[in-house]
Write an enzyme that holds these catalytic residues in place. Structure first.
Site, PDB file in Angstrom:
ATOM      1  N   GLU A   1       0.820  -1.228   0.000  1.00 41.92           N
ATOM      2  CA  GLU A   1       0.000   0.000   0.000  1.00 41.92           C
ATOM      3  C   GLU A   1       0.849   1.271   0.000  1.00 41.92           C
ATOM      4  OE1 GLU A   1      -3.077  -0.195   3.032  1.00 41.92           O
ATOM      5  OE2 GLU A   1      -4.112  -1.780   1.938  1.00 41.92           O
TER       6      GLU A   1
ATOM      7  N   TYR B   1     -11.750  -3.503   1.162  1.00 45.99           N
ATOM      8  CA  TYR B   1     -12.517  -3.992   2.313  1.00 45.99           C
ATOM      9  C   TYR B   1     -13.918  -3.418   2.251  1.00 45.99           C
ATOM     10  CZ  TYR B   1      -8.043  -5.464   4.329  1.00 45.99           C
ATOM     11  OH  TYR B   1      -6.834  -6.069   4.557  1.00 45.99           O
TER      12      TYR B   1
ATOM     13  N   GLU C   1      -5.501  -8.351  -0.589  1.00 44.46           N
ATOM     14  CA  GLU C   1      -6.229  -8.090   0.663  1.00 44.46           C
ATOM     15  C   GLU C   1      -7.684  -7.857   0.295  1.00 44.46           C
ATOM     16  OE1 GLU C   1      -4.751  -5.256   3.569  1.00 44.46           O
ATOM     17  OE2 GLU C   1      -2.680  -5.665   2.975  1.00 44.46           O
TER      18      GLU C   1
HETATM   19  O1  AHR Z   1      -5.230  -5.994   6.916  1.00 46.00           O
HETATM   20  C1  AHR Z   1      -5.103  -4.866   7.740  1.00 46.00           C
HETATM   21  C2  AHR Z   1      -4.391  -3.719   7.039  1.00 46.00           C
HETATM   22  O2  AHR Z   1      -5.173  -3.263   5.995  1.00 46.00           O
HETATM   23  C3  AHR Z   1      -3.069  -4.032   6.376  1.00 46.00           C
HETATM   24  O3  AHR Z   1      -2.012  -3.968   7.251  1.00 46.00           O
HETATM   25  C4  AHR Z   1      -2.962  -2.961   5.353  1.00 46.00           C
HETATM   26  O4  AHR Z   1      -2.203  -3.351   4.237  1.00 46.00           O
HETATM   27  C5  AHR Z   1      -4.392  -2.636   5.009  1.00 46.00           C
HETATM   28  O5  AHR Z   1      -4.635  -1.268   5.018  1.00 46.00           O
END
Ligand code: AHR
Length: 502
Positions: free
Chosen positions: A178, A249, A296
Site C-alpha cells: 500500500e 474492504y 487483501e
Molecule cells: O489488513 C489490515 C491492514 O489493511 C493491512 O495492514 C494494510 O495493508 C491494510 O490497510
C-alpha cells in the site's frame, strides 16, 4: 412480506462459455505481524495445544480445513517498517521494537525461519513481502538470498546456520505494501515508488530468476490517486512486474442490500484495473499481460477500530462476523471466480484473529467465524475452469448501481463435475430454472446452503456452531434441467455430476 410464488430466474450454464482456469493461488490468505494474528494466534508457547516450537495445533487444524495455497507474510502496514534481520538467529538476542504501523511492541520471536516452519506444517506456501518504506532494494535482494539461495554466501549460510539447510523456495514476493497510502510508513508518490520497486525487483530477480513479483497497486478504489497510481507504477515497472496488487474492504454502513451487493463494487474495481493494466500494455507495445493480485479483501468494520498503544499482541480489529457478513463475503468469493482470467492471486485478509475466519482465546479455545464457511466452500468447490452462466434475474437498485438479485458463478472441475454458486441478495425467494443441457444428463449430488432467520447471528466461543452451512436433501433423478428454490438472503452451492459416473 415474502411473496407466495417466488419469482422465476433462469440460469443457463454452458460448458464452452469459459472465463478461464482458476489459479490455485486464488485461495490464499494473509498473516500480518499485527494484533494477535501471529502472537497468541498461530504462535503461543505454553498454550495447552502448542507443539514443541510454540505453534498452536488447534489453530493449525482449522487452517488446514481451508486448504490454502499461499499465505502473505509478514504484512501489511507492518511490512513498511520491518527489518527482516531482526527476526533471525537466537530468539533471546532478537530486539524488541516499536512497530510504528500499529503502535505495538514487536518481540521478533517469530521471524521468517519460524514462519516457514509453520507454513510447512500448515501445507501452505509463503507469499513473501519486502519493505519498500524504510527498507532498500538491497535489503530486499538480501532477503531473497537468505531464503532462496542454496548456500556459500553470507546470507544463505546464515539461513543454514539458523536451521534451514535447504532453500525455502519462496517464489512469489510483494514489493512493498500500500505504498499509495499516506498512512504507510515511508509513503511514496507513484513515480518514486515505481522507480524503487523496479530496482528492487531487478535485484531480487538477479538473485533468483525463478521468482515472480507483485507491485503495489491501489490500496482501495476511493483513494484519489486511483487508477492513475496504477498506470504510473506500471509505466515504471511493466517489464519487471508479474502482478499488480489491489486491496478492498467492505462494511455494512446501515443498508443491508448495499452491503450484500459488495460483489458489484469488487467487480467494477477489478474491471477498471484490468483496463488500466491493458492500457499500459498497449502504450508499451508489450506482449506480456500483467495479472492482478487481490492480496487483501474481506469485510472489515474500519469505523469500529479501537487504539491500543504500545502493547505486545494487543486485540486489534478482531471483528466478529455475522451471518449477513458471511453472505456478503460469499458474493466477493464469486466475483473473484468471475474474473479468474485476470485475478490470479487473492488473499483473504487475514487468517487468525485480525479480521479473520479463525478466532482464538489467549490460552484457550479456537473457533470458526461465520466467514470461514463460505471461504471453505469456495476453496473446495472453486477449483477448475470458471464458466460464465447466462442469467435472467431481477435487478435491485443499490449504491453500486443495479445489482443482480441472484448473483452466480460456476466452476467445471477436472473430473467433469460442476459447481454452481448462487447468492440471493433480495428479501424474496426465487425459483431458479437451471438449464444444463450442454453437460448431457447430470445428477444433483449435493446442495449446501448458508442461510438463517437471524442475519445478525454470530459464532461465539460458547456457541461456536450458531452459523454453519446446511446440507439440503436433493433428488437423485438424472436430468438436464432443474428447478430449485433459492430462499431470500441465502448462499447455495450446487454440485452436479455426469449421471453415468454415479
Ligand atoms: O489488513 C489490515 C491492514 O489493511 C493491512 O495492514 C494494510 O495493508 C491494510 O490497510
Amino acid at each position: 412480506m415474502q411473496k407466495q410464488t417466488p419469482e422465476t430466474v433462469t440460469i443457463h450454464v454452458e460448458k464452452d462459455f469459459k472465463i478461464g482456469e482458476v489459479d490455485q493461488r486464488l485461495f490464499s490468505s494473509f498473516a500480518e505481524h499485527m494484533g494477535r494474528s501471529i502472537y497468541t494466534g498461530i504462535y503461543e508457547p505454553g498454550h495447552p495445544a502448542a507443539d514443541a516450537k510454540g505453534f498452536r495445533t488447534d489453530v493449525l487444524e482449522l487452517v488446514r480445513e481451508l486448504n490454502l495455497s499461499h499465505v502473505r507474510y509478514p504484512g501489511g502496514n507492518f511490512l513498511s517498517g520491518y527489518d527482516w534481520k531482526d527476526g533471525i538467529g537466537p530468539k533471546e538476542a532478537r530486539p524488541r521494537r516499536l512497530d510504528l504501523a500499529w503502535k505495538s511492541i514487536e518481540s521478533n520471536q517469530v521471524g521468517i525461519d519460524e514462519f516457514y516452519d509453520w507454513s510447512r506444517l500448515a501445507g501452505i506456501q509463503i507469499m513473501g513481502g519486502v519493505n519498500m518504506g524504510t527498507g532498500s532494494p538491497k535489503d530486499a535482494a538480501e532477503l531473497v538470498e537468505y531464503c532462496n539461495y542454496p548456500g556459500g554466501t553470507a546470507w544463505s549460510d546464515r539461513r543454514i546456520q539458523n536451521g534451514h539447510k535447504d532453500p525455502m523456495g519462496i517464489s512469489l514476493w510483494c514489493i512493498g505494501n500500500e505504498m499509495d497510502g499516506p498512512w504507510q510508513i515511508g509513503h511514496l508518490d507513484a513515480i518514486d515508488y515505481g522507480k524503487k520497486a523496479r530496482e528492487a525487483a531487478k535485484m531480487m530477480k538477479w538473485v533468483d530468476d525463478s521468482i515472480e513479483v507483485v507491485v503495489c497497486g491501489s490500496s482501495n478504489a476511493e483513494i484519489s490517486t486511483f487508477p492513475e497510481w496504477d498506470r504510473q507504477v506500471l509505466e515504471y515497472t511493466y517489464d519487471e512486474a508479474d502482478y499488480l496488487s489491489m486491496h478492498r474492504y467492505f462494511e455494512n454502513e446501515g443498508n443491508d442490500l448495499d452491503f450484500l451487493a459488495s460483489f458489484k463494487d469488487m467487480d467494477q474495481f477489478i474491471s477498471t484495473l484490468v483496463a488500466t493494466v491493458d492500457y499500459v500494455k498497449a502504450v508499451k507495445r508489450s506482449k506480456k499481460t500483467i495479472g492482478l493480485s487481490f492480496d487483501e479483501w474481506n469485510v472489515w468494520y474500519q469505523k469500529r477500530q479501537t487504539p491500543h498503544d504500545w502493547m505486545e499482541a494487543p486485540e486489534l480489529i478482531e471483528d466478529r462476523y455475522t451471518l449477513l457478513d458471511a453472505l456478503s463475503f460469499s458474493g466477493m468469493c464469486m466475483a473473484l471466480l468471475n474474473h479468474a482470467d485476470r485475478v490470479k492471486i487473492a488473499c483473504l485478509a487475514q487468517l487468525v484473529n485480525v479480521i479473520a475466519p479463525i478466532l482464538t482465546e489467549r490460552g484457550g479455545r479456537a473457533i470458526r467465524q461465520t466467514i470461514f464457511y463460505p471461504f471453505q466452500l469456495f476453496s473446495k468447490h472453486g477449483r477448475g475452469t470458471a464458466l460464465r452462466p447466462v442469467v435472467h434475474t431481477p435487478l435491485l437498485e443499490t449504491r453500486h448501481g443495479d445489482a443482480e438479485q441472484l448473483y452466480t458463478s460456476a466452476v467445471l472441475h477436472e473430473d467433469g463435475t460442476l459447481s454452481l454458486f448462487c447468492l440471493n441478495i433480495g428479501e424474496t425467494a426465487l425459483q431458479a430454472e437451471l438449464d444444463l443441457r450442454s453437460f448431457g444428463s447430470v445428477k444433483l449430488c449435493a446442495h449446501t446452503r448458508l442461510s438463517g432467520e437471524d442475519l445478525n447471528a454470530v459464532n461465539t466461543f460458547d456457541n461456536p456452531f450458531a452459523v454453519v452451512p446446511q446440507q439440503i436433501p436433493v433428488s437423485e433423478k438424472p436430468a438436464a434441467r432443474f428447478s430449485e428454490r433459492i430462499p431470500a438472503r441465502s448462499f447455495s452451492v450446487f454440485s452436479f455430476a455426469p449421471s453415468e459416473t454415479l
